[in-house]
Write a protein that holds these residues in place. Structure first.
Motif, PDB file in Angstrom:
ATOM      1  N   ALA A  32      -1.940   4.883  -2.342  1.00  0.00           N
ATOM      2  CA  ALA A  32      -1.301   5.631  -3.422  1.00  0.00           C
ATOM      3  C   ALA A  32      -2.126   5.451  -4.686  1.00  0.00           C
ATOM      4  O   ALA A  32      -2.177   4.360  -5.264  1.00  0.00           O
ATOM      5  CB  ALA A  32       0.123   5.151  -3.641  1.00  0.00           C
ATOM      6  N   SER A  38      -3.994   8.221  -7.983  1.00  0.00           N
ATOM      7  CA  SER A  38      -4.368   9.560  -8.431  1.00  0.00           C
ATOM      8  C   SER A  38      -5.832   9.598  -8.835  1.00  0.00           C
ATOM      9  O   SER A  38      -6.322  10.608  -9.335  1.00  0.00           O
ATOM     10  CB  SER A  38      -3.482  10.008  -9.597  1.00  0.00           C
ATOM     11  OG  SER A  38      -2.205  10.334  -9.100  1.00  0.00           O
ATOM     12  N   GLN A  78      -9.469   8.227  -3.877  1.00  0.00           N
ATOM     13  CA  GLN A  78      -8.830   8.929  -2.765  1.00  0.00           C
ATOM     14  C   GLN A  78      -9.853   9.289  -1.696  1.00  0.00           C
ATOM     15  O   GLN A  78      -9.623   9.074  -0.513  1.00  0.00           O
ATOM     16  CB  GLN A  78      -8.137  10.205  -3.256  1.00  0.00           C
ATOM     17  CG  GLN A  78      -6.865   9.964  -4.014  1.00  0.00           C
ATOM     18  CD  GLN A  78      -6.225  11.268  -4.473  1.00  0.00           C
ATOM     19  OE1 GLN A  78      -6.808  12.337  -4.381  1.00  0.00           O
ATOM     20  NE2 GLN A  78      -5.011  11.163  -4.988  1.00  0.00           N
ATOM     21  N   ILE A  80      -2.239   9.361  -0.992  1.00  0.00           N
ATOM     22  CA  ILE A  80      -1.015   9.867  -1.598  1.00  0.00           C
ATOM     23  C   ILE A  80      -1.230   9.814  -3.109  1.00  0.00           C
ATOM     24  O   ILE A  80      -1.591   8.762  -3.649  1.00  0.00           O
ATOM     25  CB  ILE A  80       0.202   8.981  -1.243  1.00  0.00           C
ATOM     26  CG1 ILE A  80       0.388   8.887   0.265  1.00  0.00           C
ATOM     27  CG2 ILE A  80       1.462   9.498  -1.912  1.00  0.00           C
ATOM     28  CD1 ILE A  80       1.416   7.847   0.676  1.00  0.00           C
ATOM     29  N   SER A  81      -1.008  10.916  -3.785  1.00  0.00           N
ATOM     30  CA  SER A  81      -1.162  10.900  -5.238  1.00  0.00           C
ATOM     31  C   SER A  81       0.044  10.212  -5.876  1.00  0.00           C
ATOM     32  O   SER A  81       1.096  10.065  -5.247  1.00  0.00           O
ATOM     33  CB  SER A  81      -1.292  12.326  -5.784  1.00  0.00           C
ATOM     34  OG  SER A  81      -0.044  12.994  -5.733  1.00  0.00           O
ATOM     35  N   ARG A 123       1.931  11.378  -8.141  1.00  0.00           N
ATOM     36  CA  ARG A 123       3.014  12.356  -8.240  1.00  0.00           C
ATOM     37  C   ARG A 123       3.738  12.511  -6.908  1.00  0.00           C
ATOM     38  O   ARG A 123       4.965  12.591  -6.860  1.00  0.00           O
ATOM     39  CB  ARG A 123       2.478  13.703  -8.718  1.00  0.00           C
ATOM     40  CG  ARG A 123       3.566  14.731  -8.916  1.00  0.00           C
ATOM     41  CD  ARG A 123       3.073  16.019  -9.481  1.00  0.00           C
ATOM     42  NE  ARG A 123       1.823  16.411  -8.860  1.00  0.00           N
ATOM     43  CZ  ARG A 123       1.060  17.405  -9.261  1.00  0.00           C
ATOM     44  NH1 ARG A 123       1.406  18.112 -10.289  1.00  0.00           N
ATOM     45  NH2 ARG A 123      -0.058  17.702  -8.643  1.00  0.00           N
ATOM     46  N   GLU A 124       2.991  12.537  -5.793  1.00  0.00           N
ATOM     47  CA  GLU A 124       3.621  12.655  -4.473  1.00  0.00           C
ATOM     48  C   GLU A 124       4.497  11.445  -4.166  1.00  0.00           C
ATOM     49  O   GLU A 124       5.602  11.590  -3.646  1.00  0.00           O
ATOM     50  CB  GLU A 124       2.549  12.793  -3.381  1.00  0.00           C
ATOM     51  CG  GLU A 124       1.825  14.113  -3.393  1.00  0.00           C
ATOM     52  CD  GLU A 124       0.614  14.121  -2.474  1.00  0.00           C
ATOM     53  OE1 GLU A 124       0.337  15.185  -1.893  1.00  0.00           O
ATOM     54  OE2 GLU A 124      -0.057  13.079  -2.325  1.00  0.00           O
ATOM     55  N   THR A 168       7.645  11.641  -6.264  1.00  0.00           N
ATOM     56  CA  THR A 168       8.549  12.644  -5.693  1.00  0.00           C
ATOM     57  C   THR A 168       9.266  12.083  -4.477  1.00  0.00           C
ATOM     58  O   THR A 168      10.486  12.247  -4.321  1.00  0.00           O
ATOM     59  CB  THR A 168       7.768  13.922  -5.309  1.00  0.00           C
ATOM     60  OG1 THR A 168       7.156  14.456  -6.494  1.00  0.00           O
ATOM     61  CG2 THR A 168       8.670  14.964  -4.683  1.00  0.00           C
ATOM     62  N   GLU A 169       8.523  11.379  -3.621  1.00  0.00           N
ATOM     63  CA  GLU A 169       9.130  10.778  -2.434  1.00  0.00           C
ATOM     64  C   GLU A 169      10.161   9.715  -2.822  1.00  0.00           C
ATOM     65  O   GLU A 169      11.240   9.643  -2.235  1.00  0.00           O
ATOM     66  CB  GLU A 169       8.039  10.160  -1.560  1.00  0.00           C
ATOM     67  CG  GLU A 169       8.533   9.776  -0.201  1.00  0.00           C
ATOM     68  CD  GLU A 169       7.418   9.335   0.734  1.00  0.00           C
ATOM     69  OE1 GLU A 169       7.749   8.637   1.706  1.00  0.00           O
ATOM     70  OE2 GLU A 169       6.246   9.669   0.500  1.00  0.00           O
TER      71      GLU A 169
END
Length: 172
Positions: free
Chosen positions: A101, A103, A108, A119-120, A122-123, A126-127
């Motif tokens: 995780a 950004s 990445q 996984i960013s 933001r992702e 959100t999760e």
């Protein structure tokens, strides 16, 4: 087993709640991230490792567990990105799927090249938000179906019983 490697300061800088908190309580922002990752770990049953750069905490490398989340402060002159890349190589196997995780676009691609999923920030946020809403929904269901007391009691009776429970004496 799934393993999630988290770039700690990257999440703190990317998530609104943590970004705001770090301005007044930097250690509190780290603690809150670890708390959120403990919830994530509890729901998903995966191993979570949060890595922080040492430049904010001088000295030798530190490792500890907080709510079963593994926390690593890198040693001086080692970035979180470098440590995460090493961990991604060490931990990735046929049985274990590593996700990272962050950004940081360069990071990445570096870990993706080593077989880890990316996984960013933001992702992941959100999760986490979806997970927390699901938990709240389940708690609401549970409390809705919670059986009522067998004998209805008035507030005065409840207060009397509570005093008895705490060992207090009754007044006339």
């Amino acid at each position: 087993m799934d393993i999630l490697l988290v770039d700690g300061y990257n999440m703190i800088g990317a998530w609104p709640e943590l970004r705001q908190l770090k301005d007044t309580d930097f250690a509190g922002a780290r603690d809150r991230l670890i708390e959120l990752m403990a919830e994530y770990q509890g729901v998903h049953g995966c191993r979570v490792i949060v890595v922080f750069d040492a430049h904010f905490v001088k000295g030798t490398e530190k490792k500890y567990r907080d709510s079963k989340v593994e926390v690593i402060f890198t040693r001086e002159n080692e970035t979180a990105d470098e440590r995460i890349e090493k961990l991604a190589i060490e931990l990735n196997s046929i049985r274990d799927q590593v996700s990272v995780a962050t950004s940081d676009y360069t990071e990445q691609w570096a870990v993706f090249g080593q077989g880890a999923l990316r996984i960013s920030a933001r992702e992941l946020l959100t999760e986490l938000n979806m997970m927390q809403k699901s938990i709240e929904k389940n708690l609401d269901k549970i409390s809705y179906y919670k059986p009522q007391a067998r004998i209805p009691l008035s507030e005065e009776q409840i207060e009397i019983f509570e005093k008895w429970r705490r060992g207090g004496k009754m007044s006339n």
